[in-house]
Design an enzyme around this catalytic site. Structure first.
Site, PDB file in Angstrom:
ATOM      1  N   GLY A  49      13.988 -33.504  11.383  1.00  0.00           N
ATOM      2  CA  GLY A  49      12.676 -33.731  11.956  1.00  0.00           C
ATOM      3  C   GLY A  49      11.957 -32.429  12.215  1.00  0.00           C
ATOM      4  O   GLY A  49      12.412 -31.345  11.818  1.00  0.00           O
ATOM      5  N   ASP A  66       9.956 -47.384  21.254  1.00  0.00           N
ATOM      6  CA  ASP A  66       9.803 -46.976  19.856  1.00  0.00           C
ATOM      7  C   ASP A  66      10.800 -47.711  18.967  1.00  0.00           C
ATOM      8  O   ASP A  66      11.426 -47.120  18.089  1.00  0.00           O
ATOM      9  CB  ASP A  66       9.982 -45.456  19.720  1.00  0.00           C
ATOM     10  CG  ASP A  66       9.527 -44.943  18.348  1.00  0.00           C
ATOM     11  OD1 ASP A  66       8.656 -45.595  17.729  1.00  0.00           O
ATOM     12  OD2 ASP A  66      10.045 -43.904  17.901  1.00  0.00           O
ATOM     13  N   GLY A  68      14.200 -30.691  15.116  1.00  0.00           N
ATOM     14  CA  GLY A  68      15.653 -30.670  15.095  1.00  0.00           C
ATOM     15  C   GLY A  68      16.219 -31.431  13.922  1.00  0.00           C
ATOM     16  O   GLY A  68      15.477 -31.895  13.051  1.00  0.00           O
ATOM     17  N   VAL A  80      19.935 -33.913  12.505  1.00  0.00           N
ATOM     18  CA  VAL A  80      21.077 -34.750  12.862  1.00  0.00           C
ATOM     19  C   VAL A  80      22.138 -34.591  11.784  1.00  0.00           C
ATOM     20  O   VAL A  80      21.825 -34.610  10.591  1.00  0.00           O
ATOM     21  CB  VAL A  80      20.663 -36.232  12.985  1.00  0.00           C
ATOM     22  CG1 VAL A  80      21.839 -37.073  13.463  1.00  0.00           C
ATOM     23  CG2 VAL A  80      19.473 -36.390  13.923  1.00  0.00           C
ATOM     24  N   LEU A 103      22.275 -35.902   8.215  1.00  0.00           N
ATOM     25  CA  LEU A 103      21.856 -37.300   8.207  1.00  0.00           C
ATOM     26  C   LEU A 103      20.344 -37.447   8.304  1.00  0.00           C
ATOM     27  O   LEU A 103      19.794 -38.488   7.955  1.00  0.00           O
ATOM     28  CB  LEU A 103      22.512 -38.055   9.369  1.00  0.00           C
ATOM     29  CG  LEU A 103      24.034 -38.176   9.339  1.00  0.00           C
ATOM     30  CD1 LEU A 103      24.534 -38.868  10.599  1.00  0.00           C
ATOM     31  CD2 LEU A 103      24.501 -38.936   8.101  1.00  0.00           C
ATOM     32  N   GLY A 104      19.676 -36.425   8.804  1.00  0.00           N
ATOM     33  CA  GLY A 104      18.237 -36.496   8.952  1.00  0.00           C
ATOM     34  C   GLY A 104      17.694 -35.190   9.491  1.00  0.00           C
ATOM     35  O   GLY A 104      18.420 -34.373  10.071  1.00  0.00           O
ATOM     36  N   LYS A 124      23.077 -34.376  17.292  1.00  0.00           N
ATOM     37  CA  LYS A 124      21.680 -33.962  17.175  1.00  0.00           C
ATOM     38  C   LYS A 124      21.554 -32.533  17.689  1.00  0.00           C
ATOM     39  O   LYS A 124      22.079 -32.207  18.750  1.00  0.00           O
ATOM     40  CB  LYS A 124      20.768 -34.855  18.028  1.00  0.00           C
ATOM     41  CG  LYS A 124      20.502 -36.233  17.493  1.00  0.00           C
ATOM     42  CD  LYS A 124      19.499 -36.910  18.415  1.00  0.00           C
ATOM     43  CE  LYS A 124      19.164 -38.311  17.964  1.00  0.00           C
ATOM     44  NZ  LYS A 124      18.154 -38.924  18.854  1.00  0.00           N
TER      45      LYS A 124
END
Length: 412
Positions: free
Chosen positions: A15, A127, A18, A20, A12-13, A35
């Site tokens: 970074g 955030d 790490g 997801v 899903l993503g 995550k």
């Protein structure tokens, strides 16, 4: 230490520290989001401390419109992981069109209510941005859900960062957050929510500097620019666009006054609660004529017309049916699988059928010998859409062919 019990479906993503993944919980028959920190991120590093701090903060929280964290641990490879509930939805910009004051208010009201509950529990987000909010599909439309509290802090604790550090996403940061991340309060989150609202209404954020110093100067010193709201071209009653019509751009003086207060440089001059802020926005949007509530809010995704999935095999006469609305269907030789296959050449958890965004999907669960769908080998991490119109599709799990079909009627 404990290995994550969930099997990865697709990323899903990703970074810097790490990633997801959408995963399946085969035992409880549901989708979850997990995550993972990378193995090279040391358990005592700042990133790992923030990660576990978020998990501990959210663990067991059951607040309106805030994603639930269920568990976290460190596996045998040294990777820290955190499992959360799955939210089937879309990002706000995919649903809320520029100038849609009614939908923008629904977002502000829902996220604002969540913020007030978080603030009441002594938690500050710090955030808030569009990437941290999803609109969850519902039968009567949608509801916003805060999906990430990555740098949230307890208001009663010392901040995890040093005085004077910048922590947040610059386009949505309040003036006081630029000055000193350590000494901010609930007004900072409400400032970010107002920036999100401005961007949704106009299609662009209020401040968009060429670089970070320029953006910082605008947030701290520049007045909030008047809104220029693009509206769709006028249309006939039958929905066709009028010949020669162009997109209109209108002003919104009442929302401008709302934004001047919601994004005041001094946090003491802003709205005192998210409820007060959302009520003020609704009045302003109505006064500016940017309010068109639908007669009947529709879900983001249409429900499946045939939610029962039928399994059959040329090798076996038995036909099995499952209602996909009850959760994913996992195929494999593990006793927990909904559709068990006896071949030892298959992985224990081999493949998965699930619904997402109104579509039926098939995913290979990083199996040992792979999955073939309609004659083509599947790539793990890349699900394939399944037909929902009653067409029969073929799945081959190594040496076992399985035919699947969406059919009317209850499962059997």
């Amino acid at each position: 230490m404990a290995d994550c019990p969930h099997k990865r479906i697709r990323p899903l993503g990703e970074g810097a520290v790490g990633d997801v993944h959408l995963c399946v919980d085969v035992f409880d028959r549901r989708l979850v989001v997990v995550k993972w920190l990378r193995a090279e991120v040391h358990e005592n590093s700042e990133a790992a401390v923030r990660f576990t701090r978020e998990a501990d903060l959210m663990l067991g929280m059951n607040l309106f419109g805030v994603i639930r964290v269920e568990t976290w641990n460190v596996d045998d490879y040294g990777r820290t992981w955190m499992a959360m509930e799955f939210v089937d939805g879309l990002v706000p910009s995919a649903v809320i069109r520029p100038g849609d004051g009614w939908a923008a208010h629904r977002l502000i009201e829902g996220v604002g209510r969540s913020l007030d509950e978080l603030h009441g529990d002594g938690v500050l987000h710090r955030d808030l941005k569009p990437d941290n909010v999803l609109l969850r599909n519902r039968s009567d439309g949608w509801e916003p859900v805060i999906i990430d509290l990555g740098i949230a802090k307890w208001l009663s604790e010392e901040a995890a960062t040093t005085t004077g550090s910048v922590f947040g996403t610059p386009h949505y940061m309040s003036p006081e957050q630029f000055r000193d991340t350590k000494h901010v309060g609930p007004a900072t989150d409400r400032y970010a929510l107002a920036v999100m609202c401005y961007e949704l209404l106009c299609g662009r954020p209020p401040f968009d500097g060429r670089n970070l110093p320029d953006l910082l100067q605008q947030h701290m010193n520049a007045p909030v620019p008047p809104l220029r709201v693009p509206l769709p071209a006028q249309a006939h009653e039958n929905g066709s666009t009028l010949h020669g019509s162009e997109q209109r751009v209108v002003s919104a003086p009442n929302i401008d006054r709302f934004m001047q207060r919601a994004m005041a440089k001094d946090p003491r001059q802003r709205y005192s609660s998210s409820r007060e802020q959302s009520d003020a926005f609704a009045q302003a949007a109505m006064a500016d004529g940017l309010w068109a509530a639908p007669a009947q809010p529709q879900p983001l995704f249409p429900p499946l017309e045939m939610p029962t999935i039928q399994f059959s095999s040329p090798q076996e006469p038995t036909v099995k049916r499952f209602d996909v609305r009850a959760g994913p269907i996992v195929l494999g030789r593990h006793e927990a699988c909904q559709f068990q296959v006896s071949s030892r050449r298959l992985s224990r958890l081999h493949a998965c059928i699930f619904t997402h965004r109104g579509q039926l999907w098939l995913a290979d669960l990083h199996s040992q010998n792979g999955t073939v769908f309609q004659g083509r080998s599947m790539t793990p991490g890349i699900p394939s859409p399944l037909p929902t119109d009653g067409t029969v599709a073929s799945i081959r799990l190594y040496d076992r062919e399985i035919l699947i079909q969406a059919v009317p009627g209850p499962p059997g």
